[in-house]
Design an enzyme around this catalytic site. Sequence first.
Site, PDB file in Angstrom:
ATOM      1  N   ASP A   1       0.848  -1.206   0.000  1.00 24.63           N
ATOM      2  CA  ASP A   1       0.000   0.000   0.000  1.00 24.63           C
ATOM      3  C   ASP A   1       0.879   1.251   0.000  1.00 24.63           C
ATOM      4  O   ASP A   1       0.595   2.226  -0.696  1.00 24.63           O
ATOM      5  CB  ASP A   1      -0.912  -0.029   1.228  1.00 24.63           C
ATOM      6  CG  ASP A   1      -1.581  -1.381   1.360  1.00 24.63           C
ATOM      7  OD1 ASP A   1      -2.317  -1.751   0.446  1.00 24.63           O
ATOM      8  OD2 ASP A   1      -1.318  -2.099   2.350  1.00 24.63           O
TER       9      ASP A   1
ATOM     10  N   HIS B   1      -4.523  -3.402   6.271  1.00 22.67           N
ATOM     11  CA  HIS B   1      -4.323  -3.675   4.845  1.00 22.67           C
ATOM     12  C   HIS B   1      -5.666  -4.092   4.264  1.00 22.67           C
ATOM     13  O   HIS B   1      -6.013  -5.271   4.193  1.00 22.67           O
ATOM     14  CB  HIS B   1      -3.289  -4.782   4.621  1.00 22.67           C
ATOM     15  CG  HIS B   1      -3.295  -5.257   3.191  1.00 22.67           C
ATOM     16  ND1 HIS B   1      -2.905  -4.454   2.136  1.00 22.67           N
ATOM     17  CD2 HIS B   1      -3.700  -6.414   2.625  1.00 22.67           C
ATOM     18  CE1 HIS B   1      -3.065  -5.111   1.008  1.00 22.67           C
ATOM     19  NE2 HIS B   1      -3.554  -6.299   1.277  1.00 22.67           N
TER      20      HIS B   1
HETATM   21  P1  NAX Z   1      -2.073 -18.226  -4.080  1.00 18.97           P
HETATM   22  O1  NAX Z   1      -3.419 -18.811  -3.900  1.00 18.97           O
HETATM   23  O2  NAX Z   1      -1.456 -18.157  -5.437  1.00 18.97           O
HETATM   24  O3  NAX Z   1      -1.035 -19.002  -3.155  1.00 18.97           O
HETATM   25  C1  NAX Z   1      -1.273 -19.283  -1.831  1.00 18.97           C
HETATM   26  C2  NAX Z   1      -0.554 -20.571  -1.512  1.00 18.97           C
HETATM   27  O4  NAX Z   1      -0.668 -20.807  -0.134  1.00 18.97           O
HETATM   28  C3  NAX Z   1      -1.149 -21.779  -2.237  1.00 18.97           C
HETATM   29  O5  NAX Z   1      -0.141 -22.477  -2.925  1.00 18.97           O
HETATM   30  C4  NAX Z   1      -1.743 -22.613  -1.075  1.00 18.97           C
HETATM   31  O6  NAX Z   1      -1.628 -24.012  -1.334  1.00 18.97           O
HETATM   32  C5  NAX Z   1      -0.874 -22.176   0.088  1.00 18.97           C
HETATM   33  N1  NAX Z   1      -1.485 -22.338   1.401  1.00 18.97           N
HETATM   34  C6  NAX Z   1      -2.779 -22.143   1.764  1.00 18.97           C
HETATM   35  N2  NAX Z   1      -2.935 -22.420   3.062  1.00 18.97           N
HETATM   36  C7  NAX Z   1      -1.725 -22.789   3.528  1.00 18.97           C
HETATM   37  C8  NAX Z   1      -1.261 -23.217   4.782  1.00 18.97           C
HETATM   38  N3  NAX Z   1      -2.089 -23.327   5.835  1.00 18.97           N
HETATM   39  N4  NAX Z   1       0.051 -23.509   4.925  1.00 18.97           N
HETATM   40  C9  NAX Z   1       0.897 -23.432   3.875  1.00 18.97           C
HETATM   41  N5  NAX Z   1       0.508 -23.055   2.650  1.00 18.97           N
HETATM   42  C10 NAX Z   1      -0.785 -22.736   2.478  1.00 18.97           C
HETATM   43  O7  NAX Z   1      -2.142 -16.780  -3.404  1.00 18.97           O
HETATM   44  P2  NAX Z   1      -1.121 -15.578  -3.531  1.00 18.97           P
HETATM   45  O8  NAX Z   1      -1.501 -14.729  -4.667  1.00 18.97           O
HETATM   46  O9  NAX Z   1       0.254 -16.098  -3.465  1.00 18.97           O
HETATM   47  O10 NAX Z   1      -1.499 -14.730  -2.220  1.00 18.97           O
HETATM   48  C11 NAX Z   1      -1.213 -15.206  -0.937  1.00 18.97           C
HETATM   49  C12 NAX Z   1      -1.869 -14.340   0.120  1.00 18.97           C
HETATM   50  O11 NAX Z   1      -1.376 -13.003   0.052  1.00 18.97           O
HETATM   51  C13 NAX Z   1      -3.380 -14.218  -0.035  1.00 18.97           C
HETATM   52  O12 NAX Z   1      -3.974 -14.333   1.240  1.00 18.97           O
HETATM   53  C14 NAX Z   1      -3.554 -12.804  -0.558  1.00 18.97           C
HETATM   54  O13 NAX Z   1      -4.831 -12.288  -0.241  1.00 18.97           O
HETATM   55  C15 NAX Z   1      -2.451 -12.097   0.176  1.00 18.97           C
HETATM   56  N6  NAX Z   1      -2.035 -10.786  -0.324  1.00 18.97           N
HETATM   57  C16 NAX Z   1      -1.655  -9.858   0.592  1.00 18.97           C
HETATM   58  C17 NAX Z   1      -1.165  -8.625   0.232  1.00 18.97           C
HETATM   59  C18 NAX Z   1      -0.729  -7.627   1.263  1.00 18.97           C
HETATM   60  O14 NAX Z   1      -0.397  -6.504   0.858  1.00 18.97           O
HETATM   61  N7  NAX Z   1      -0.700  -7.910   2.563  1.00 18.97           N
HETATM   62  C19 NAX Z   1      -1.121  -8.228  -1.197  1.00 18.97           C
HETATM   63  C20 NAX Z   1      -1.127  -9.365  -2.124  1.00 18.97           C
HETATM   64  C21 NAX Z   1      -2.015 -10.524  -1.746  1.00 18.97           C
HETATM   65  O15 NAX Z   1      -3.321 -10.233  -2.161  1.00 18.97           O
END
Ligand code: NAX
Length: 327
Positions: A161, A189
Amino acid sequence: MKQPVRVAVTGAAGQIGYALLFRIASGEMLGKDQPVILQMLELPIDKAQAALQGVMMELEDCAFPLLAGMVGTDDPLVAFKDVDIAMLVGAKPRGPGMERKDLLLENAKIFTEQGKALNKVASRDVKVLVVGNPANTNAYIAMKSAPDLPAGNFTAMLRLDHNRALSQLASKAGVPVGEIEKLVVWGNHSPTMYPDYRFATVGGESLRHKIGDEDWNRDAFIPRVGKRGAEIIEARGSSSAASAANAAIDHVRDWVLGSGGKWVTMGVPSDGSYGIPEGIIYGVPVTTSDGAYERIRDLEIDAFSRERMDKTLAELEEERAGVAHLL
Ligand code: NAX
Protein backbone atom coordinates in the site's frame (compact mmCIF):
# COMPACT_ATOMS: atom_id res chain seq x y z
CA MET A 1 31.47 -16.34 4.67
CA LYS A 2 28.62 -15.35 7.00
CA GLN A 3 26.50 -18.01 8.70
CA PRO A 4 23.33 -18.75 6.67
CA VAL A 5 20.07 -17.12 7.74
CA ARG A 6 17.06 -19.43 7.84
CA VAL A 7 14.02 -17.99 6.07
CA ALA A 8 10.63 -19.71 6.16
CA VAL A 9 8.13 -18.97 3.39
CA THR A 10 4.61 -20.38 3.62
CA GLY A 11 2.40 -20.75 0.58
CA ALA A 12 5.67 -21.30 -1.26
CA ALA A 13 4.05 -22.77 -4.38
CA GLY A 14 1.57 -19.92 -4.75
CA GLN A 15 1.91 -16.96 -7.06
CA ILE A 16 3.53 -14.61 -4.51
CA GLY A 17 5.84 -17.44 -3.42
CA TYR A 18 6.95 -17.87 -7.02
CA ALA A 19 7.79 -14.18 -7.31
CA LEU A 20 9.49 -14.10 -3.91
CA LEU A 21 11.71 -17.14 -3.43
CA PHE A 22 14.10 -16.53 -6.32
CA ARG A 23 14.77 -12.98 -5.21
CA ILE A 24 15.49 -14.08 -1.64
CA ALA A 25 17.84 -16.79 -2.92
CA SER A 26 19.66 -14.30 -5.15
CA GLY A 27 20.46 -12.03 -2.21
CA GLU A 28 18.05 -9.20 -2.93
CA MET A 29 16.47 -9.34 0.50
CA LEU A 30 19.30 -9.91 2.95
CA GLY A 31 22.31 -8.81 0.96
CA LYS A 32 24.63 -10.17 -1.68
CA ASP A 33 27.00 -11.56 0.96
CA GLN A 34 24.37 -13.32 3.07
CA PRO A 35 23.75 -17.05 2.49
CA VAL A 36 20.19 -18.24 3.11
CA ILE A 37 18.45 -21.53 3.81
CA LEU A 38 14.89 -21.57 2.48
CA GLN A 39 12.35 -23.55 4.53
CA MET A 40 9.17 -23.78 2.49
CA LEU A 41 5.72 -24.80 3.68
CA GLU A 42 2.79 -25.89 1.54
CA LEU A 43 -0.52 -27.60 2.18
CA PRO A 44 -0.49 -31.39 2.72
CA ILE A 45 -2.22 -32.06 -0.58
CA ASP A 46 -0.56 -33.80 -3.52
CA LYS A 47 -1.01 -30.96 -5.98
CA ALA A 48 0.50 -28.35 -3.64
CA GLN A 49 3.41 -30.60 -2.66
CA ALA A 50 4.12 -31.47 -6.30
CA ALA A 51 4.09 -27.79 -7.24
CA LEU A 52 6.46 -27.09 -4.34
CA GLN A 53 8.84 -29.79 -5.61
CA GLY A 54 8.75 -28.07 -9.01
CA VAL A 55 9.64 -24.71 -7.46
CA MET A 56 12.51 -26.33 -5.56
CA MET A 57 13.80 -27.91 -8.76
CA GLU A 58 13.82 -24.49 -10.41
CA LEU A 59 15.60 -22.95 -7.43
CA GLU A 60 18.20 -25.68 -7.78
CA ASP A 61 18.52 -24.95 -11.49
CA CYS A 62 19.39 -21.32 -10.77
CA ALA A 63 22.57 -22.46 -8.97
CA PHE A 64 22.34 -19.47 -6.64
CA PRO A 65 25.68 -19.21 -4.81
CA LEU A 66 23.90 -17.81 -1.72
CA LEU A 67 21.37 -20.64 -1.45
CA ALA A 68 22.93 -22.77 1.29
CA GLY A 69 20.06 -25.21 1.66
CA MET A 70 16.35 -25.91 1.11
CA VAL A 71 13.59 -27.68 2.96
CA GLY A 72 10.15 -28.34 1.48
CA THR A 73 7.49 -29.65 3.83
CA ASP A 74 3.83 -29.75 4.83
CA ASP A 75 4.68 -29.59 8.54
CA PRO A 76 4.95 -26.15 10.20
CA LEU A 77 7.22 -27.61 12.90
CA VAL A 78 9.72 -28.55 10.20
CA ALA A 79 9.30 -25.36 8.18
CA PHE A 80 9.80 -23.08 11.20
CA LYS A 81 12.62 -24.99 12.89
CA ASP A 82 15.23 -22.44 14.00
CA VAL A 83 14.05 -19.82 11.48
CA ASP A 84 15.31 -16.27 11.81
CA ILE A 85 12.69 -14.84 9.44
CA ALA A 86 9.21 -16.18 8.76
CA MET A 87 7.25 -14.86 5.80
CA LEU A 88 3.68 -16.10 6.19
CA VAL A 89 2.22 -15.79 2.72
CA GLY A 90 -0.05 -18.85 2.46
CA ALA A 91 -3.65 -18.26 3.46
CA LYS A 92 -7.11 -19.44 2.58
CA PRO A 93 -8.48 -17.37 -0.30
CA ARG A 94 -12.03 -16.08 -0.28
CA GLY A 95 -14.18 -18.56 -2.18
CA PRO A 96 -17.40 -17.77 -4.10
CA GLY A 97 -20.19 -16.74 -1.75
CA MET A 98 -17.89 -16.83 1.28
CA GLU A 99 -18.58 -14.22 3.94
CA ARG A 100 -15.72 -12.12 5.27
CA LYS A 101 -16.48 -13.60 8.71
CA ASP A 102 -15.98 -17.16 7.44
CA LEU A 103 -12.74 -16.16 5.76
CA LEU A 104 -11.54 -14.72 9.03
CA LEU A 105 -12.31 -17.93 10.92
CA GLU A 106 -10.72 -20.21 8.31
CA ASN A 107 -7.56 -18.14 8.43
CA ALA A 108 -7.64 -17.94 12.21
CA LYS A 109 -7.17 -21.73 12.31
CA ILE A 110 -4.11 -21.50 10.05
CA PHE A 111 -2.47 -18.66 11.94
CA THR A 112 -3.18 -20.16 15.36
CA GLU A 113 -1.42 -23.35 14.30
CA GLN A 114 1.47 -21.48 12.70
CA GLY A 115 1.86 -19.12 15.69
CA LYS A 116 2.06 -22.14 18.01
CA ALA A 117 4.61 -23.82 15.77
CA LEU A 118 6.75 -20.68 15.67
CA ASN A 119 6.50 -20.48 19.43
CA LYS A 120 7.81 -24.01 19.74
CA VAL A 121 10.62 -24.21 17.23
CA ALA A 122 11.62 -20.84 15.71
CA SER A 123 14.64 -18.80 16.74
CA ARG A 124 13.77 -16.82 19.90
CA ASP A 125 14.10 -13.56 18.03
CA VAL A 126 12.42 -14.61 14.79
CA LYS A 127 11.09 -11.72 12.72
CA VAL A 128 7.63 -12.52 11.36
CA LEU A 129 5.97 -10.86 8.37
CA VAL A 130 2.37 -11.79 7.60
CA VAL A 131 1.30 -11.26 3.99
CA GLY A 132 -1.68 -13.65 3.81
CA ASN A 133 -5.01 -11.88 4.22
CA PRO A 134 -6.56 -10.56 6.37
CA ALA A 135 -2.91 -9.76 7.08
CA ASN A 136 -3.19 -7.54 10.18
CA THR A 137 -5.57 -9.84 12.01
CA ASN A 138 -3.66 -12.96 10.94
CA ALA A 139 -0.51 -11.39 12.39
CA TYR A 140 -2.43 -10.61 15.59
CA ILE A 141 -3.59 -14.23 15.85
CA ALA A 142 -0.09 -15.61 15.27
CA MET A 143 1.32 -13.18 17.85
CA LYS A 144 -1.27 -14.23 20.46
CA SER A 145 -0.53 -17.90 19.73
CA ALA A 146 3.19 -17.40 20.37
CA PRO A 147 3.44 -16.07 23.92
CA ASP A 148 7.13 -16.97 24.31
CA LEU A 149 8.25 -14.84 21.37
CA PRO A 150 8.58 -11.03 21.42
CA ALA A 151 5.16 -9.65 20.42
CA GLY A 152 6.79 -6.74 18.62
CA ASN A 153 8.36 -9.16 16.14
CA PHE A 154 4.96 -9.97 14.61
CA THR A 155 4.26 -7.61 11.75
CA ALA A 156 1.82 -7.31 8.87
CA MET A 157 2.52 -6.11 5.36
CA LEU A 158 1.36 -2.58 4.57
CA ARG A 159 4.35 -1.95 2.34
CA LEU A 160 2.52 -2.71 -0.88
CA ASP A 161 0.00 0.00 0.00
CA HIS A 162 2.88 2.31 0.87
CA ASN A 163 4.60 1.65 -2.47
CA ARG A 164 1.34 2.04 -4.38
CA ALA A 165 0.73 5.39 -2.69
CA LEU A 166 4.30 6.55 -3.47
CA SER A 167 3.84 5.87 -7.17
CA GLN A 168 0.49 7.64 -7.34
CA LEU A 169 1.99 10.68 -5.62
CA ALA A 170 5.08 10.72 -7.83
CA SER A 171 3.00 10.69 -10.96
CA LYS A 172 0.58 13.38 -9.70
CA ALA A 173 3.40 15.69 -8.59
CA GLY A 174 5.69 14.87 -11.54
CA VAL A 175 8.61 13.95 -9.28
CA PRO A 176 10.87 10.86 -9.12
CA VAL A 177 9.32 8.23 -6.86
CA GLY A 178 12.59 7.68 -4.99
CA GLU A 179 12.70 11.27 -3.84
CA ILE A 180 9.48 11.20 -1.83
CA GLU A 181 10.01 10.89 1.91
CA LYS A 182 7.81 10.73 4.98
CA LEU A 183 4.74 9.05 3.60
CA VAL A 184 2.49 7.13 6.00
CA VAL A 185 -0.18 4.48 5.46
CA TRP A 186 -2.25 4.09 8.60
CA GLY A 187 -4.27 1.08 9.66
CA ASN A 188 -5.49 -2.12 8.10
CA HIS A 189 -4.32 -3.68 4.84
CA SER A 190 -7.79 -3.31 3.34
CA PRO A 191 -9.63 -0.63 1.39
CA THR A 192 -10.13 1.26 4.69
CA MET A 193 -6.41 2.05 5.00
CA TYR A 194 -5.49 5.73 5.12
CA PRO A 195 -2.57 6.83 2.94
CA ASP A 196 -1.47 10.16 4.38
CA TYR A 197 0.99 12.50 2.65
CA ARG A 198 0.53 15.51 4.93
CA PHE A 199 4.12 15.15 6.17
CA ALA A 200 5.63 13.99 2.88
CA THR A 201 8.45 15.92 1.29
CA VAL A 202 10.26 15.93 -2.00
CA GLY A 203 13.69 17.50 -2.06
CA GLY A 204 12.90 18.91 1.39
CA GLU A 205 9.73 20.71 0.15
CA SER A 206 6.20 19.86 1.24
CA LEU A 207 4.57 17.48 -1.24
CA ARG A 208 1.13 18.59 -0.08
CA HIS A 209 1.88 22.16 -1.08
CA LYS A 210 3.33 21.02 -4.36
CA ILE A 211 0.20 19.03 -5.19
CA GLY A 212 -2.13 21.65 -3.77
CA ASP A 213 -5.33 19.94 -4.85
CA GLU A 214 -7.03 18.77 -1.61
CA ASP A 215 -10.04 17.38 -3.52
CA TRP A 216 -7.69 15.02 -5.37
CA ASN A 217 -6.55 13.64 -2.02
CA ARG A 218 -10.04 12.77 -0.86
CA ASP A 219 -11.75 11.95 -4.14
CA ALA A 220 -9.01 10.28 -6.19
CA PHE A 221 -5.87 9.42 -4.25
CA ILE A 222 -7.25 7.74 -1.13
CA PRO A 223 -9.85 5.61 -2.96
CA ARG A 224 -7.38 4.72 -5.75
CA VAL A 225 -4.76 3.37 -3.32
CA GLY A 226 -7.46 1.56 -1.33
CA LYS A 227 -8.90 -0.12 -4.41
CA ARG A 228 -5.65 -0.74 -6.27
CA GLY A 229 -5.72 -4.46 -5.48
CA ALA A 230 -9.16 -4.79 -7.09
CA GLU A 231 -8.00 -2.75 -10.09
CA ILE A 232 -5.09 -5.16 -10.62
CA ILE A 233 -7.40 -8.19 -10.41
CA GLU A 234 -9.71 -6.60 -12.96
CA ALA A 235 -6.84 -5.93 -15.37
CA ARG A 236 -4.69 -9.02 -14.87
CA GLY A 237 -7.28 -11.63 -14.04
CA SER A 238 -5.43 -12.50 -10.84
CA SER A 239 -4.28 -10.64 -7.77
CA SER A 240 -1.04 -8.70 -7.33
CA ALA A 241 1.88 -11.08 -7.05
CA ALA A 242 5.17 -9.56 -8.24
CA SER A 243 4.43 -6.23 -6.57
CA ALA A 244 3.36 -8.03 -3.39
CA ALA A 245 6.56 -10.10 -3.35
CA ASN A 246 8.56 -6.93 -3.98
CA ALA A 247 6.89 -5.23 -1.03
CA ALA A 248 7.58 -8.24 1.20
CA ILE A 249 11.25 -8.01 0.24
CA ASP A 250 11.28 -4.26 0.94
CA HIS A 251 9.68 -4.84 4.36
CA VAL A 252 12.11 -7.52 5.52
CA ARG A 253 15.19 -5.93 3.91
CA ASP A 254 14.56 -2.63 5.66
CA TRP A 255 13.77 -4.32 8.97
CA VAL A 256 17.00 -6.36 8.89
CA LEU A 257 19.37 -4.00 7.12
CA GLY A 258 17.87 -0.61 8.05
CA SER A 259 15.87 2.01 6.16
CA GLY A 260 18.70 4.56 6.21
CA GLY A 261 16.59 7.12 8.05
CA LYS A 262 13.65 6.85 5.62
CA TRP A 263 10.13 6.43 6.95
CA VAL A 264 8.51 3.17 5.93
CA THR A 265 5.13 1.72 6.84
CA MET A 266 4.90 -1.47 8.87
CA GLY A 267 1.87 -3.08 10.50
CA VAL A 268 3.06 -3.49 14.09
CA PRO A 269 1.39 -4.17 17.44
CA SER A 270 0.28 -0.82 18.80
CA ASP A 271 1.91 0.58 21.92
CA GLY A 272 -1.17 2.71 22.56
CA SER A 273 0.11 5.78 20.69
CA TYR A 274 -2.11 7.73 18.26
CA GLY A 275 -5.18 6.46 20.10
CA ILE A 276 -4.74 2.91 18.77
CA PRO A 277 -5.48 0.34 21.50
CA GLU A 278 -2.46 -1.64 22.56
CA GLY A 279 -1.82 -4.89 20.70
CA ILE A 280 -3.85 -4.11 17.57
CA ILE A 281 -1.66 -4.61 14.50
CA TYR A 282 -1.90 -1.27 12.74
CA GLY A 283 0.08 0.37 9.93
CA VAL A 284 2.29 3.15 11.28
CA PRO A 285 5.36 5.04 10.11
CA VAL A 286 8.66 3.67 11.38
CA THR A 287 12.35 3.97 10.73
CA THR A 288 14.50 0.88 11.04
CA SER A 289 18.08 0.27 12.06
CA ASP A 290 20.14 -2.54 13.60
CA GLY A 291 17.33 -5.05 13.10
CA ALA A 292 14.75 -3.01 15.01
CA TYR A 293 11.97 -0.59 14.08
CA GLU A 294 11.16 2.63 15.83
CA ARG A 295 7.83 4.45 15.55
CA ILE A 296 7.66 8.02 14.34
CA ARG A 297 6.00 9.73 17.27
CA ASP A 298 3.89 12.81 17.97
CA LEU A 299 2.67 13.49 14.46
CA GLU A 300 -0.24 15.88 14.47
CA ILE A 301 -3.54 14.19 13.72
CA ASP A 302 -6.15 16.57 12.28
CA ALA A 303 -9.91 15.95 12.27
CA PHE A 304 -9.99 14.45 8.76
CA SER A 305 -7.12 12.09 9.60
CA ARG A 306 -8.66 11.11 12.94
CA GLU A 307 -11.84 10.11 11.18
CA ARG A 308 -9.96 7.99 8.61
CA MET A 309 -7.74 6.41 11.26
CA ASP A 310 -10.74 5.56 13.43
CA LYS A 311 -12.58 3.99 10.51
CA THR A 312 -9.76 1.57 9.71
CA LEU A 313 -9.32 0.94 13.45
CA ALA A 314 -13.02 0.06 13.79
CA GLU A 315 -12.59 -2.59 11.11
CA LEU A 316 -9.59 -4.06 12.90
CA GLU A 317 -11.44 -4.09 16.21
CA GLU A 318 -14.33 -5.87 14.57
CA GLU A 319 -11.95 -8.48 13.10
CA ARG A 320 -10.32 -8.94 16.49
CA ALA A 321 -13.71 -9.42 18.15
CA GLY A 322 -14.58 -12.01 15.48
CA VAL A 323 -11.66 -14.23 16.51
CA ALA A 324 -11.48 -13.43 20.23
CA HIS A 325 -13.14 -16.71 21.23
CA LEU A 326 -10.33 -18.66 19.58
CA LEU A 327 -7.45 -17.00 21.41
P1 NAX B 1 -2.07 -18.23 -4.08
O1 NAX B 1 -3.42 -18.81 -3.90
O2 NAX B 1 -1.46 -18.16 -5.44
O3 NAX B 1 -1.03 -19.00 -3.15
C1 NAX B 1 -1.27 -19.28 -1.83
C2 NAX B 1 -0.55 -20.57 -1.51
O4 NAX B 1 -0.67 -20.81 -0.13
C3 NAX B 1 -1.15 -21.78 -2.24
O5 NAX B 1 -0.14 -22.48 -2.93
C4 NAX B 1 -1.74 -22.61 -1.08
O6 NAX B 1 -1.63 -24.01 -1.33
C5 NAX B 1 -0.87 -22.18 0.09
N1 NAX B 1 -1.49 -22.34 1.40
C6 NAX B 1 -2.78 -22.14 1.76
N2 NAX B 1 -2.94 -22.42 3.06
C7 NAX B 1 -1.73 -22.79 3.53
C8 NAX B 1 -1.26 -23.22 4.78
N3 NAX B 1 -2.09 -23.33 5.83
N4 NAX B 1 0.05 -23.51 4.92
C9 NAX B 1 0.90 -23.43 3.88
N5 NAX B 1 0.51 -23.05 2.65
C10 NAX B 1 -0.78 -22.74 2.48
O7 NAX B 1 -2.14 -16.78 -3.40
P2 NAX B 1 -1.12 -15.58 -3.53
O8 NAX B 1 -1.50 -14.73 -4.67
O9 NAX B 1 0.25 -16.10 -3.47
O10 NAX B 1 -1.50 -14.73 -2.22
C11 NAX B 1 -1.21 -15.21 -0.94
C12 NAX B 1 -1.87 -14.34 0.12
O11 NAX B 1 -1.38 -13.00 0.05
C13 NAX B 1 -3.38 -14.22 -0.03
O12 NAX B 1 -3.97 -14.33 1.24
C14 NAX B 1 -3.55 -12.80 -0.56
O13 NAX B 1 -4.83 -12.29 -0.24
C15 NAX B 1 -2.45 -12.10 0.18
N6 NAX B 1 -2.04 -10.79 -0.32
C16 NAX B 1 -1.65 -9.86 0.59
C17 NAX B 1 -1.17 -8.63 0.23
C18 NAX B 1 -0.73 -7.63 1.26
O14 NAX B 1 -0.40 -6.50 0.86
N7 NAX B 1 -0.70 -7.91 2.56
C19 NAX B 1 -1.12 -8.23 -1.20
C20 NAX B 1 -1.13 -9.37 -2.12
C21 NAX B 1 -2.01 -10.52 -1.75
O15 NAX B 1 -3.32 -10.23 -2.16
